[in-house]
Motif scaffolding. Structure first.
Motif, PDB file in Angstrom:
ATOM      1  N   ASP A  20      19.102  18.055 -14.504  1.00  9.91           N
ATOM      2  CA  ASP A  20      19.650  16.604 -14.644  1.00  9.91           C
ATOM      3  C   ASP A  20      18.109  15.720 -14.456  1.00  9.91           C
ATOM      4  O   ASP A  20      17.364  15.901 -13.435  1.00  9.91           O
ATOM      5  CB  ASP A  20      20.466  16.368 -13.477  1.00  9.91           C
ATOM      6  N   THR A  28      21.269   8.616 -15.585  1.00 12.98           N
ATOM      7  CA  THR A  28      20.951  10.067 -15.715  1.00 12.98           C
ATOM      8  C   THR A  28      21.603  10.816 -16.794  1.00 12.98           C
ATOM      9  O   THR A  28      22.618  10.053 -17.577  1.00 12.98           O
ATOM     10  CB  THR A  28      21.613  10.749 -14.448  1.00 12.98           C
ATOM     11  N   ARG A 330      26.975  12.731 -12.345  1.00 18.13           N
ATOM     12  CA  ARG A 330      25.842  12.827 -13.254  1.00 18.13           C
ATOM     13  C   ARG A 330      26.191  12.988 -14.701  1.00 18.13           C
ATOM     14  O   ARG A 330      25.317  12.750 -15.843  1.00 18.13           O
ATOM     15  CB  ARG A 330      24.940  13.892 -12.646  1.00 18.13           C
TER      16      ARG A 330
END
Length: 997
Positions: A20, A28, A330
């Protein structure tokens, strides 16, 4: 959802390439290898790319991908052909691939070390740093697979892609061939490429926090219709603070006819809101959180504050829920504060955000505050409010599953509204990164840290991070090396914070003391000595002193070039009737402000005893005091005195059918405990380490002027805060001109020879736990770096001992090397100064009679070293913190008293000099009690050589040189222990990635 990877017939799916990342705008994305299951995603991605971008990629019109193209771009062996994709919400937004080629540009396999690389980024996501992030990761993959260079063909009009390559910092060559730009990049990291990478990381992570703290709109998910409950409390606190953006209440249990709640629009889901929501505060039970997160992600929310509890703080099942929460958020490009968070605050006038459970929003100020504990957050907010100190921002991260103290440091580094960063930390997820960021931030503004859970050896509940085995004393030393002001309690944090936020840094340790109480002045004087300051004799103004007398005495002290700071002590005046008069605090404060405004810029602190209104009046910035200046950013005016703003909220939590969480809002508790004892005066100081050249101080009219004057109820607290400021200011002056590693070491270091020895030793005993080298093996390896260890010869019987002594030359020492007796001269296992054969045989007999048979003792003979001071030098590698170099005096000082100093590797000449001077027993090295000073220059060189060894060769996981006898001329290492092992993984040298716990 992400595809389940299908293994390539050539190589297993490399899941360690998944990462990530934070993009340039603070959102993100996920980077992962492309698999055979990605065909539909690839086609859909390509259809959304403009014709111009397709032309730049293929150098010709290429409206769609053929089946052959799709197969080629989704089938990789993960060695010679690799493809990576950037995904948001499971869909591709960018791709990169490399194909290994030979020197003629044809497909090849190893040992060919060049690859052709090509990128494609969806137009809607260009400018977000997608290609730059992909280049970092594909370069790391290529190096892992033995590829050393990338070749790329770029059309001259494709300026964006050319800029990506040019700005990466790698060594590169460019040429113009056949109508295109031919680029070759050497993939070996350089100082420039590492600086570029870290600069991008800083800007992206700072932006991600800034998006959370300054949203244009906020939705509180889980705000109940009835008063009480955490969601409704957060909503009312948000409104009470005067939030300047748009606020919404969201709860799926709302009746369809409900239009507003507390005066803001009420909705059953985010989809009913006509505009994008920037920040969502989630306050629903844990089992409802995934649905809320999905709703946020599908409607473009940029960040989440999850106040809901029921995660890692409740055990293994909760920890897995927490991991899934982070993965889910995310995947949509969102960052999380929490779960189990207390909330966030931003006092900027154009934001006024209080998305927290704190009923009162703090006054606007210059202090940024991060805490991993809601209870400690309450205590700090309350303590700062009582002292009249305002905040610029506040983050209480709860379980700290995503946004961490490292992110807060990234934000604070460039935040123009923050002059001091305060952090309460209970765990360090990435200590190497923390020390790196702290050092950079501390170079421009103070960083004050309280570390909780220092001695438990485990992480607090909810903190799913690696546990470091480094002792707390080592952690503290490493923080000091990075310029961090490490304090023990939240009270000390507040004391230091208000001094640093309101006063200039002192130029040195000289302190003037003045006041109307001789006794209080003497207490202050003693406290200064205990903290290593250099106080002048206190000036007693007598109990008859008026505020004007204080003003005149303070003005005189500020004008005195022989002092660097002033502490004013004050007790109530005694009236003619003998009663104490406590109502003159405002008058005295005005007098002190007047003196400060007209004097030179030196820190001033006040110690007072029960003078009503004094602390509050001092906390109000003088109207004539300019804001503190920073070298890189402009500053706004000093904050005004705090106002008593109370949000009338019912903080009683409840569980109802509307989905409000059952977590009870915390009450306002403080932990303001005083520490009244001071440490004993230190021994005389050794000569200081070489300092950086003193910067020329600015002209008086250009120097920062103090504003708020901090007041303390006890002399020890004021002095301790000032002492921290003195040490920090000294670090700042030294950090302005960094140390270096002397080049002369390069001439006597055989790095390649040491690498060959290490490789051979590890190959001879392929054990993942590594192996400990024998004495002669250790001597040979250390010798490659110019570290000489005195040889020893085994003495299994008296005759062998005599023969060994004949080879080495008398006088000799006879020593046992059995593990339970090693370095234990106090147990009789060492006999020194044996000058002939008779003495040696007698000593051998005495040794075996006293301690056991030779086979148990493993005796050795060693030539005597010149007399000196016995020291111990160690280096070890912690998987979390990295390589650490340690120094102390051998025996009781280091083993019993813990008098050992530490520095992160690599150390510079200044680090080495400071290392040997920072132990409490350092005077022994510099001629204590009339002894001859030892050769500290030789000792510093030894430290530098050992630092180079463990820095150049991470396989050297521990080294102990014990004892190292430092004589007036030269030194002798009498014993060495070296352990080799496969190097631990480094998480600070690869491409940017968010931690995954």
């Amino acid at each position: 959802m992400e595809p389940k990877p299908e293994q390539s017939p050539h190589h297993a799916y490399p899941d360690h390439w998944e990462a990530d990342v934070v993009l340039r705008d603070g959102g993100t994305a996920r980077i992962r290898p492309i698999t055979t299951d990605d065909a539909e995603r690839l086609v859909s991605f390509y259809e959304q790319v403009s014709d111009e971008s397709k032309y730049y990629r293929f150098f010709a019109p290429y409206p769609r991908l053929s089946d052959r193209d799709v197969h080629r771009f989704t089938h990789h062996d993960y060695v010679d052909r690799v493809g990576l994709a950037v995904t948001i919400g499971g869909e591709f937004i960018g791709t990169v691939r490399y194909d290994r080629i030979d020197d003629r540009g044809r497909p090849a396999s190893a040992p060919a070390d060049e690859a052709e690389v090509a990128f494609l980024v969806q137009d809607a996501h260009q400018g977000r740093g997608v290609a730059s992030a992909l280049l970092e990761h594909i370069a790391a993959v290529a190096r892992e697979r033995g590829i050393r260079r990338f070749a790329a063909e770029v059309l001259p009009a494709n300026n964006k892609m050319i800029k990506v390559f040019r700005d990466a910092g790698y060594t590169q060559r460019r040429s113009f061939e056949d109508g295109s730009v031919h680029l070759t990049l050497d993939l070996e990291p350089t100082e420039e490429s590492l600086a570029v990478q870290r600069g991008r990381e800083q800007r992206a992570e700072a932006r991600s926090v800034q998006r959370l703290l300054a949203p244009g709109s906020v939705a509180v998910i889980g705000a109940g219709r009835t008063p009480g409950g955490v969601g409704r409390t957060v909503l009312r606190n948000l409104l009470a603070a005067g939030y300047t953006g748009r606020a919404y209440a969201v709860n799926r249990a709302f009746d369809e006819g409900l239009a507003t709640l507390d005066g803001v629009p009420a909705h059953r889901s985010l989809g009913e809101i006509d505009e994008q929501v920037d920040l969502a505060v989630i306050a629903v039970p844990a089992h409802q959180v995934p649905e809320a997160v999905a709703d946020c992600g599908e409607h473009g929310v940029q960040g989440l504050v999850v106040v809901s509890a029921g995660y890692a703080e409740r055990g293994a099942d909760g920890r897995e829920l927490q991991r899934e929460l982070v993965r889910q958020a995310r995947s949509y490009g969102m960052r999380i504060i929490g779960p189990n968070a207390f909330g966030i605050i931003n006092t900027a006038e154009n934001v006024r955000l209080n998305a927290s459970l704190a009923p009162e929003s703090p006054a606007r100020g210059r202090i940024g505050l991060f805490t991993q504990s809601g209870a400690i957050g309450i205590a700090l907010l309350s303590g700062l409010h009582r002292r009249g100190a305002g905040l610029s921002s506040f983050i209480s991260a709860g379980n700290r599953a995503d946004v961490s103290g490292n992110d807060f440091l990234q934000y604070s580094f460039e935040d123009p509204d923050t002059d001091v960063a305060l952090l309460y930390l209970e765990s360090l997820g990435n200590p190497r990164k923390f020390t790196r960021l702290a050092r950079r931030t501390a170079a421009v503004k103070p960083v004050v840290v309280v570390k909780g859970a220092r001695h438990s050896g485990t992480n607090p509940p909810g903190h799913a991070v690696p546990v470091s085995r480094i002792p707390d004393a080592t952690v503290s030393a490493l923080m000091r090396q990075a310029g961090v002001i490490r304090v023990d309690t939240v009270t000390e944090m507040v004391d230091a914070g208000i001094l640093l936020a309101g006063q200039p840094l002192p130029s040195g340790p000289r302190v003037a003391i003045l006041g109307n109480s001789e006794s209080l002045g003497l207490l202050t004087y003693d406290a200064c000595l205990a903290e290593g300051l250099r106080p002048r004799p206190p000036i007693d103004l007598t109990t008859a002193a008026s505020p004007q007398d204080f003003r005149d005495a303070l003005a005189e002290a500020l004008a005195d070039a022989t002092c660097d700071a002033v502490i004013v002590t004050a007790i109530p005046w005694v009236g003619e009737d003998g009663e104490a008069e406590t109502g003159d605090g405002q008058v005295l404060a005005a007098a002190l402000h007047t003196a400060v405004a007209g004097g030179s810029a030196k820190p001033v602190a006040v110690v007072h005893v029960e003078i009503g209104g004094l602390a509050e009046a001092l906390a109000a910035a003088s109207s004539t005091a300019a804001p503190r200046q920073r070298p890189t950013t402009a500053r706004t005016a000093p904050p005004e005195a705090p106002t008593d703003r109370t949000a009338s909220t019912d903080r009683t939590a409840s569980t109802d059918r509307e989905g409000a969480t059952d977590r009870q809002a915390p009450t306002d508790r403080t932990t303001d405990t005083d520490r009244t004892t001071a440490s004993a005066p230190a021994a005389p100081h050794p000569p200081a380490a070489p300092a950086a050249p003193e910067a020329t101080p600015p002209a008086p009219e250009d120097r920062p002027r103090p504003g708020r004057i901090p007041a303390y109820p006890a002399a020890e607290r004021a002095v301790r805060a000032l002492a921290e400021a003195v040490k920090y200011a000294q670090w700042r002056r030294q950090a302005a001109v960094p140390g270096k590693v002397p080049e002369l070491l390069d001439e006597t270091i055989d790095e390649a020879g040491a690498a060959a020895l290490i490789e051979a030793h590890l190959a001879a005993a392929p054990d993942p736990r590594g192996r400990q080298l024998g004495h002669d093996e250790a001597r040979e390896l250390l010798g490659r770096y110019g570290i000489d260890v005195r040889p020893t010869l085994p003495a299994p019987d008296p005759d062998a001992a005599v023969a060994a002594a004949a080879r080495l030359g008398y006088p000799v020492a006879l020593k046992t090397t059995a593990p339970h007796l090693r370095h234990r001269a106090d147990l009789g296992g060492v006999r020194l100064d044996l000058t002939d054969e008779d003495a040696l045989r007698r000593a051998y007999g005495d040794l075996t009679d006293l301690l056991g048979k030779p086979a148990e003792l493993l005796p050795v003979v060693q030539a005597m070293a010149p007399r000196g001071v016995d020291t111990v030098v160690r280096a070890s590698i912690d998987a979390a913190a990295g390589a650490v170099l340690s120094f102390g005096l051998a025996g009781a000082p280091s083993e019993l008293l813990g008098d050992t100093a530490h520095r992160l590797v690599p150390v510079t000449d200044r680090d080495a000099a400071e290392l040997i001077r920072s132990i409490r027993a350092a005077p022994v090295l510099f001629g204590w009690r009339g002894a001859a000073p030892v050769d500290t220059a030789a000792l510093e060189e030894l430290l530098l050589r050992l630092s180079r060894l463990v820095d150049d060769h991470p396989e050297v996981v521990s080294v102990a040189l014990e004892p190292v006898v430092v004589a007036p001329q030269g030194l002798t290492a009498l014993g060495a222990t070296v352990r080799l092992a496969p190097p631990p993984a480094r998480n600070d040298l690869g491409p940017r990635r968010l931690p995954s716990y």
